[in-house]
Scaffold this motif. Structure first.
Motif, PDB file in Angstrom:
ATOM      1  N   GLU A   1     -11.503  46.463 -16.242  1.00  0.00           N
ATOM      2  CA  GLU A   1     -12.348  45.428 -16.856  1.00  0.00           C
ATOM      3  C   GLU A   1     -11.571  44.137 -17.095  1.00  0.00           C
ATOM      4  O   GLU A   1     -12.107  43.040 -16.930  1.00  0.00           O
ATOM      5  CB  GLU A   1     -12.973  45.930 -18.160  1.00  0.00           C
ATOM      6  CG  GLU A   1     -13.980  47.048 -17.974  1.00  0.00           C
ATOM      7  CD  GLU A   1     -15.164  46.673 -17.093  1.00  0.00           C
ATOM      8  OE1 GLU A   1     -15.517  45.472 -17.002  1.00  0.00           O
ATOM      9  OE2 GLU A   1     -15.736  47.574 -16.468  1.00  0.00           O
TER      10      GLU A   1
ATOM     11  N   ALA B   1     -15.380  41.789 -25.541  1.00  0.00           N
ATOM     12  CA  ALA B   1     -16.629  41.073 -25.283  1.00  0.00           C
ATOM     13  C   ALA B   1     -16.328  39.743 -24.615  1.00  0.00           C
ATOM     14  O   ALA B   1     -15.277  39.141 -24.841  1.00  0.00           O
ATOM     15  CB  ALA B   1     -17.380  40.845 -26.583  1.00  0.00           C
TER      16      ALA B   1
ATOM     17  N   TYR C   1     -11.874  43.020 -29.922  1.00  0.00           N
ATOM     18  CA  TYR C   1     -12.189  43.321 -31.324  1.00  0.00           C
ATOM     19  C   TYR C   1     -11.519  44.650 -31.661  1.00  0.00           C
ATOM     20  O   TYR C   1     -11.984  45.707 -31.243  1.00  0.00           O
ATOM     21  CB  TYR C   1     -13.701  43.410 -31.538  1.00  0.00           C
ATOM     22  CG  TYR C   1     -14.405  42.100 -31.317  1.00  0.00           C
ATOM     23  CD1 TYR C   1     -14.530  41.183 -32.356  1.00  0.00           C
ATOM     24  CD2 TYR C   1     -14.932  41.776 -30.071  1.00  0.00           C
ATOM     25  CE1 TYR C   1     -15.172  39.972 -32.161  1.00  0.00           C
ATOM     26  CE2 TYR C   1     -15.573  40.561 -29.863  1.00  0.00           C
ATOM     27  CZ  TYR C   1     -15.684  39.662 -30.912  1.00  0.00           C
ATOM     28  OH  TYR C   1     -16.317  38.476 -30.712  1.00  0.00           O
TER      29      TYR C   1
ATOM     30  N   ASN D   1     -20.899  42.777 -24.345  1.00  0.00           N
ATOM     31  CA  ASN D   1     -19.755  43.686 -24.290  1.00  0.00           C
ATOM     32  C   ASN D   1     -19.326  43.895 -22.848  1.00  0.00           C
ATOM     33  O   ASN D   1     -20.142  44.166 -21.977  1.00  0.00           O
ATOM     34  CB  ASN D   1     -20.097  45.046 -24.904  1.00  0.00           C
ATOM     35  CG  ASN D   1     -20.115  44.994 -26.407  1.00  0.00           C
ATOM     36  OD1 ASN D   1     -19.621  44.067 -27.006  1.00  0.00           O
ATOM     37  ND2 ASN D   1     -20.682  46.008 -27.012  1.00  0.00           N
TER      38      ASN D   1
ATOM     39  N   THR E   1      -9.074  40.226 -34.374  1.00  0.00           N
ATOM     40  CA  THR E   1      -9.456  39.972 -32.985  1.00  0.00           C
ATOM     41  C   THR E   1      -8.298  39.350 -32.224  1.00  0.00           C
ATOM     42  O   THR E   1      -7.332  38.861 -32.815  1.00  0.00           O
ATOM     43  CB  THR E   1     -10.663  39.017 -32.895  1.00  0.00           C
ATOM     44  OG1 THR E   1     -10.299  37.768 -33.452  1.00  0.00           O
ATOM     45  CG2 THR E   1     -11.875  39.596 -33.593  1.00  0.00           C
TER      46      THR E   1
ATOM     47  N   THR F   1     -10.250  50.316 -18.819  1.00  0.00           N
ATOM     48  CA  THR F   1      -9.828  49.149 -19.595  1.00  0.00           C
ATOM     49  C   THR F   1      -9.081  48.163 -18.698  1.00  0.00           C
ATOM     50  O   THR F   1      -9.364  46.964 -18.703  1.00  0.00           O
ATOM     51  CB  THR F   1      -8.938  49.578 -20.779  1.00  0.00           C
ATOM     52  OG1 THR F   1      -9.668  50.485 -21.605  1.00  0.00           O
ATOM     53  CG2 THR F   1      -8.493  48.384 -21.597  1.00  0.00           C
TER      54      THR F   1
ATOM     55  N   GLY G   1     -13.322  48.284 -31.472  1.00  0.00           N
ATOM     56  CA  GLY G   1     -12.931  48.980 -30.252  1.00  0.00           C
ATOM     57  C   GLY G   1     -13.677  48.481 -29.028  1.00  0.00           C
ATOM     58  O   GLY G   1     -14.117  49.264 -28.199  1.00  0.00           O
ATOM     59  N   ARG G   2     -13.803  47.150 -28.915  1.00  0.00           N
ATOM     60  CA  ARG G   2     -14.542  46.618 -27.775  1.00  0.00           C
ATOM     61  C   ARG G   2     -13.930  45.313 -27.301  1.00  0.00           C
ATOM     62  O   ARG G   2     -13.220  44.637 -28.036  1.00  0.00           O
ATOM     63  CB  ARG G   2     -16.009  46.424 -28.093  1.00  0.00           C
ATOM     64  CG  ARG G   2     -16.312  45.384 -29.110  1.00  0.00           C
ATOM     65  CD  ARG G   2     -17.796  45.352 -29.475  1.00  0.00           C
ATOM     66  NE  ARG G   2     -18.027  44.473 -30.586  1.00  0.00           N
ATOM     67  CZ  ARG G   2     -18.463  43.222 -30.484  1.00  0.00           C
ATOM     68  NH1 ARG G   2     -18.724  42.727 -29.296  1.00  0.00           N
ATOM     69  NH2 ARG G   2     -18.645  42.481 -31.549  1.00  0.00           N
TER      70      ARG G   2
ATOM     71  N   LEU H   1     -16.504  45.986 -22.417  1.00  0.00           N
ATOM     72  CA  LEU H   1     -16.028  47.365 -22.547  1.00  0.00           C
ATOM     73  C   LEU H   1     -16.128  47.777 -24.002  1.00  0.00           C
ATOM     74  O   LEU H   1     -15.743  47.033 -24.893  1.00  0.00           O
ATOM     75  CB  LEU H   1     -14.564  47.460 -22.087  1.00  0.00           C
ATOM     76  CG  LEU H   1     -13.875  48.808 -22.288  1.00  0.00           C
ATOM     77  CD1 LEU H   1     -14.386  49.814 -21.258  1.00  0.00           C
ATOM     78  CD2 LEU H   1     -12.384  48.673 -22.167  1.00  0.00           C
ATOM     79  N   GLU H   2     -16.653  48.967 -24.226  1.00  0.00           N
ATOM     80  CA  GLU H   2     -16.686  49.529 -25.570  1.00  0.00           C
ATOM     81  C   GLU H   2     -16.094  50.928 -25.494  1.00  0.00           C
ATOM     82  O   GLU H   2     -16.620  51.802 -24.794  1.00  0.00           O
ATOM     83  CB  GLU H   2     -18.106  49.573 -26.109  1.00  0.00           C
ATOM     84  CG  GLU H   2     -18.138  49.904 -27.576  1.00  0.00           C
ATOM     85  CD  GLU H   2     -19.474  49.547 -28.225  1.00  0.00           C
ATOM     86  OE1 GLU H   2     -19.692  50.032 -29.340  1.00  0.00           O
ATOM     87  OE2 GLU H   2     -20.265  48.814 -27.620  1.00  0.00           O
ATOM     88  N   LEU H   3     -14.991  51.130 -26.211  1.00  0.00           N
ATOM     89  CA  LEU H   3     -14.311  52.420 -26.186  1.00  0.00           C
ATOM     90  C   LEU H   3     -15.104  53.463 -26.965  1.00  0.00           C
ATOM     91  O   LEU H   3     -15.814  53.127 -27.915  1.00  0.00           O
ATOM     92  CB  LEU H   3     -12.916  52.293 -26.805  1.00  0.00           C
ATOM     93  CG  LEU H   3     -11.905  51.418 -26.065  1.00  0.00           C
ATOM     94  CD1 LEU H   3     -10.621  51.303 -26.868  1.00  0.00           C
ATOM     95  CD2 LEU H   3     -11.628  51.966 -24.680  1.00  0.00           C
TER      96      LEU H   3
ATOM     97  N   TRP I   1     -10.535  56.320 -19.199  1.00  0.00           N
ATOM     98  CA  TRP I   1     -10.787  55.202 -20.109  1.00  0.00           C
ATOM     99  C   TRP I   1      -9.670  54.172 -20.049  1.00  0.00           C
ATOM    100  O   TRP I   1      -9.917  52.971 -20.153  1.00  0.00           O
ATOM    101  CB  TRP I   1     -11.012  55.694 -21.543  1.00  0.00           C
ATOM    102  CG  TRP I   1     -12.420  56.126 -21.737  1.00  0.00           C
ATOM    103  CD1 TRP I   1     -12.892  57.405 -21.788  1.00  0.00           C
ATOM    104  CD2 TRP I   1     -13.566  55.279 -21.843  1.00  0.00           C
ATOM    105  NE1 TRP I   1     -14.263  57.394 -21.923  1.00  0.00           N
ATOM    106  CE2 TRP I   1     -14.698  56.102 -21.963  1.00  0.00           C
ATOM    107  CE3 TRP I   1     -13.750  53.913 -21.848  1.00  0.00           C
ATOM    108  CZ2 TRP I   1     -15.984  55.603 -22.096  1.00  0.00           C
ATOM    109  CZ3 TRP I   1     -15.030  53.397 -21.970  1.00  0.00           C
ATOM    110  CH2 TRP I   1     -16.128  54.239 -22.098  1.00  0.00           C
TER     111      TRP I   1
END
Length: 158
Positions: free
Chosen positions: A49, A76, A69, A81, A111, A46, A73-74, A83-85, A42
């Motif tokens: 991305e 955008a 955010y 999105n 943010t 990150t 946890g993302r 990446l969304e953790l 992960w």
């Protein structure tokens, strides 16, 4: 006196108990190793991305806007999105990312706005990612060089 060949029942039971304990310890170690590997994946994702966003700006010839955010946890960009953790991972704002009150909107929580430019440079920014085991890695986006660096930060309790 008779000589008997073989092992007694007590010896066999002792060997079975020792094998069971060893197997149990090995399974716990394998589970922990798998968890650490998942966390590394992960963290790597990150960083990938963020590099992908920079490359999209360079190849597309126009700036790319993205937003981190922290509460959700993302990351955008362009309404979708990037990446969304997973649930137990967290983005954490650092002191370097706090002095940007214009980037935060009250309705969306905390943010951080990111901007990637076509010449490979970007807006300077920094934030942390905390894993479920408490490992923290800092992501630093260097303004002029366009480098996206990742380094260990002080670990915390999960």
């Amino acid at each position: 006196m008779k000589k008997t060949a073989g092992f007694t029942l007590l010896e066999l039971l002792l060997v079975l108990v020792l094998v069971g304990i060893g197997t149990g310890l090995a399974m716990v170690s394998v589970d922990q190793l798998a968890g650490r590997a998942e966390e590394r994946r992960w963290l790597d994702r990150t960083q990938q991305e963020l590099k992908r966003l920079r490359n999209r700006a360079v190849l597309g010839g126009s700036p790319v806007q993205a937003t981190v955010y922290f509460d959700a946890g993302r990351i955008a960009s362009g309404g979708g999105n990037v990446l969304e953790l997973p649930e137990s991972y967290r983005f954490i704002a650092t002191d370097a990312s706090r002095p940007r009150p214009a980037a935060a909107r009250a309705d969306e929580g905390d943010t951080l706005a990111l901007t990637f430019y076509p010449d490979g440079t970007m807006q300077e920014a920094a934030f942390l990612v905390r894993t479920p085991s408490g490992v923290q890695q800092q992501f630093r986006l260097a303004r002029i060089s366009g480098r996206i660096e990742r380094k260990d930060a002080a670990p915390t309790e999960p």
